[in-house]
Design a protein around this motif. Structure first.
Motif, PDB file in Angstrom:
ATOM      1  N   ASP A 339       0.825  -1.211   0.000  1.00 55.03           N
ATOM      2  CA  ASP A 339       0.000   0.000   0.000  1.00 55.03           C
ATOM      3  C   ASP A 339       0.859   1.262   0.000  1.00 55.03           C
ATOM      4  O   ASP A 339       0.493   2.289   0.571  1.00 55.03           O
ATOM      5  N   GLU A 342       0.496   6.157  -3.375  1.00 54.09           N
ATOM      6  CA  GLU A 342      -0.359   7.202  -2.795  1.00 54.09           C
ATOM      7  C   GLU A 342      -1.789   7.126  -3.290  1.00 54.09           C
ATOM      8  O   GLU A 342      -2.688   7.718  -2.684  1.00 54.09           O
ATOM      9  N   GLU A 345      -5.464   3.071  -0.560  1.00 50.09           N
ATOM     10  CA  GLU A 345      -5.595   3.144   0.895  1.00 50.09           C
ATOM     11  C   GLU A 345      -5.719   1.730   1.438  1.00 50.09           C
ATOM     12  O   GLU A 345      -6.217   0.824   0.758  1.00 50.09           O
TER      13      GLU A 345
END
Length: 812
Positions: A339, A342, A345
């Motif tokens: 993860d 950017e 999530e």
């Protein structure tokens, strides 16, 4: 005019592994005109490579992992050439050349050569006791080299390496896993998931070294150690290389086919030569090579349809979903596991005490990746979200803990028939439904036998049940009684968990698989289990035993105790009788009684007098209190009786000596009689030996309690030695397989005498040797509770609490 038989086309298959033969199985389902010839460079028929770890762990034998026996090839008119390696493909002649000089023509050729283990450039890698973990020969070598106390080093922390580590640990080795990366299974797990897996493995006794590069294997001709590039050295009696795999594409490359990392194929699994196909780990499709079984079996279905002219769709790239069980730890991974981007999530849940970690990776409220460790129950739901690209905006509050579906069959219904349910063996939902309709399958046991689904790691079991429940009108839930609410597992499953994960204390089992506390039901059962499985080599928790086992006497209804010295075979002496009489006088024993098992019972003994009575008697415990060997009752036999045909006294005393002081699932009573007149009632004992003229009958499973049951005949043998060995085989088999508090008479009815005989007196020599070895190991580590030390192990437990107004609890 004679009817001319239409000439069949020759289909040659290079490779007798799982992917190639699964493709052949699919071809056989279609109408085809092939004469099929299969070449395999191994000398074994098609077997399940995934289950080699189960063979290494001793859970299965080689016969049990065979997928297609030799008869299957003959029944389907397949010519099988085992032990023949294809040396060359001659595309001009359309023939393959074997290393035995054979020339076999083909009209269509299927390359299913799989992959080979990647062997890093490590100094000394060619030494003895160094091997990969890829095939039956590797597994047999590891079984030969491994033994309790041996130090094993596994180089590689991926799936294969961890499976090898598990198997070697079960064999008793001290295992160290060495991995170059910063976490285990880095392709499937993120750093936290890898950490959870590492902690679980270390808890189970496996050493893990991460970020380590192996420089050399040390030793003079044979492995004796490993040196890392940072200078650290560790000892090793054997080394396993499990550093990855490489596609076996050399044969195709030499034939002039297009090859990158693997053999390049189109959507219909055709190579750059339209008459040559490829499937499996050797294949590269749209830049991707697959190692898991499900996509390889999907390739085989597409290829089978294409080669038989039944094409309705090509092979589509598959997501990297893996549902595995590593050393007893459930792991599921699919899609993106990192993860760091950017644009994504991560939603996470951690429970370190339970060893559970969940992580969902989302992009724009759509699931793109999943990592589950310790709890994979919702994996099917997540796979559906991944497949359908579902917008999860309205489900944000229940992503990690989805609310129960109103329609329990919704997840199964969301799968198409061609989707894989069992990833280990490539069984689809459609295959399961077909088995239900055409074969009348209605239970999980029938489904496993018919389709092999859920016979690998077993993680697809719940989904299989969902499909059965939805489709089979006569579905029968095979409920297994769990030990108790504290440890909600059936006893046979618990035994396997304890054995394979080398759990050696009751508290470890309760911490990992229970509520952490336990109760009066599960703690004594778990105490027996670890003692039986580890033959005394375990951490004894006396607080987990019944009061009787802790003080080695039988509690009575008024809180006093019963003391029964052992009199083997009911034989005593004047000296022993004097000791018993002196003790009865000295401690004011209220009642002295001859028991029904030919012993003398001192009743009404105070708790604080027990250690002193032990010392004064100086006789072994008769275990009149224990879930163990109570006694061997005998008649006078041929020594004195005019009807006696066998020496019952000597045989009974020897049988008792061999088995005394060992715990069993429930009390175990035995008898030996010298003739069929049966004066010592051998036919209503747990184990009985009945003397015949020139032979012995060994009977088991008798009862003379509230329900009377005549014992079943186990076997008839010629000699006393054989009779005692038969009794020992059944005794250990009962110890290892019965549920706690299950008497032999219930056990033999539940298992069936045919199965009991087959797996004891009629078993192969290695099986019988294993049972006897484990029994003798347990016996060698056992000791008499009354004679093992001068002072009680915990003296404070013999303080009698006065006054005693109520019955003492048996677990207090």
């Amino acid at each position: 005019m004679k009817n001319l038989e239409i000439a069949k086309r020759n289909l040659v298959v290079i490779g007798n592994g799982m992917a190639g033969i699964a493709c052949v199985e699919q071809i056989l389902r279609h109408k085809h005109d092939f004469q099929i010839t299969v070449f395999g460079d191994e000398t074994h028929v098609n077997y399940n490579r995934i289950l080699l770890s189960s063979v290494l762990a001793g859970e299965k034998n080689l016969d049990e992992i065979v997928l297609n026996p030799i008869e299957w090839y003959a029944e389907n008119n397949i010519q099988l050439r085992l032990g023949v390696r294809i040396a060359r493909i001659d595309r001009d002649m359309k023939a393959v050349v074997g290393d035995d000089g054979s020339l076999t023509p083909y009209d269509s050729l299927l390359i299913a050569t799989g992959s080979s283990p990647f062997i890093p450039k490590i100094e000394g890698v060619d030494k003895k006791r160094v091997c990969a973990f890829r095939n039956i020969e590797d597994t047999q070598s590891l079984l030969e080299w491994s033994a309790p106390g041996k130090k094993a080093v596994v180089i590689g922390g991926g799936l294969l390496g961890l499976e090898a580590a598990r198997g070697l640990q079960v064999q008793g080795c001290e295992v160290t896993v060495v991995h170059l990366m910063d976490r285990l299974m880095e392709r499937q797990l993120d750093p936290i998931g890898g950490l959870y897996l590492r902690k679980k493995m270390e808890r189970l006794g496996v050493n893990v070294k991460l970020g380590k590069s192996t420089q050399a294997i040390l030793g003079n001709g044979s492995a004796q150690g490993v040196r890392f590039t940072d200078g650290e050295e560790i000892e090793a009696d054997l080394v396993v290389i499990a550093a990855g795999i490489r596609p076996n594409s050399g044969l195709a490359r030499e034939a002039g086919l297009e090859v990158n990392r693997g053999i390049v194929v189109n959507d219909y699994m055709q190579t750059s030569d339209p008459d040559i196909y490829s499937v499996g780990e050797c294949t590269e499709h749209r830049g991707a090579c697959y190692g898991l079984v499900a996509p390889l079996f999907a390739q085989g279905k597409v290829l089978a349809a294409a080669i038989t002219g039944n094409t309705d769709g090509g092979f589509e790239p598959q997501s990297s979903a893996a549902k595995l069980k590593i050393m007893g730890v459930d792991v599921f991974s699919a899609g993106v596991v990192e993860d760091t981007d950017e644009t994504v999530e991560a939603i996470k849940y951690e429970d370190a005490s339970l060893g559970i970690y969940k992580k969902l990776v989302l992009r724009e409220n759509r699931l793109i990746g999943v990592v589950l460790v310790g709890d994979v129950s919702d994996s099917a739901r997540y796979v559906e979200w991944l497949r359908s690209n579902t917008d999860l905006t309205d489900k944000r509050r229940s992503l990690l803990f989805p609310e129960p579906a109103a329609d329990a069959g919704a997840v199964a219904a969301s799968m198409s028939d061609h989707e894989t349910v069992c990833g280990c063996l490539g069984v689809t939902k459609g295959a399961i439904i077909e088995a239900i309709h055409e074969k009348g399958v209605s239970t999980m046991a029938q489904l496993k036998e018919c389709t092999r689904a859920s016979t690998g790691c077993g993680s697809c079991g719940n989904l299989c049940k969902d499909i059965l429940r939805a489709v089979a009108p006569e579905f029968q839930e095979e409920s297994k009684k769990v030990l108790c609410k504290c440890v909600a597992y059936p006893e046979d499953q618990l035994r396997e968990i304890v054995r394979t994960q080398r759990l050696k204390s009751v508290q470890d089992i309760l911490d990992i698989y229970g509520d952490g506390h336990g109760c009066e039901v599960c703690k004594p059962a778990l105490s027996y289990m670890v003692d039986m499985l580890w033959c005394g080599d375990h951490e004894e928790d006396r607080a987990a035993r019944f009061i009787n086992d802790r003080v080695h006497a039988n509690i009575q209804k008024d809180g006093t105790f019963s003391v029964i010295p052992r009199m083997r075979g009911g034989i005593t002496s004047p000296a022993e009788l004097r000791k018993i009489a002196d003790v009865a006088d000295k401690y004011n024993v209220p009642l002295v009684k001859v028991t029904g098992s030919q012993r003398i019972d001192l009743l009404g003994v105070k708790k604080n007098d027990l250690p002193k009575i032990w010392a004064d008697l100086g006789m072994p415990s008769g275990q009149g209190y224990a879930k163990g060997v109570r006694m061997v009752k005998t008649c006078v036999g041929s020594d004195f009786c005019r009807f006696g045909t066998q020496n019952a006294i000597e045989t009974g005393v020897e049988l008792e000596r061999r088995l005394e002081n060992l715990f069993t699932p429930h009390k175990t009573k035995m008898a030996v009689v010298g003739c069929p007149r049966n004066c010592a009632e051998a036919t209503v004992k747990d184990i009985g030996l009945i003397g015949q003229e020139g032979s012995w009958q060994v009977v088991v499973g008798g009862a003379a309690g509230k329900s009377v049951r005549k014992a079943d005949l186990l076997v008839t043998v010629d000699t006393t030695k054989e009779a005692i060995e038969a009794a020992e085989l059944f005794f250990q088999y009962y110890r290892e397989n019965a549920n706690y508090l299950e008497r032999t008479y219930d056990f033999v009815e539940r298992f069936g005498m045919e199965k009991v005989r087959r797996e004891t007196v009629y078993a192969t020599a290695p099986v019988k040797e294993g049972l006897l070895k484990r029994l003798h190991t347990s016996k060698s580590l056992s000791s008499d509770a009354w004679l093992e030390r001068d002072e009680p192990r915990t003296a404070h437990q013999f303080v009698q609490i006065q006054p005693m107004e109520t019955v003492a609890p048996v677990f207090a």
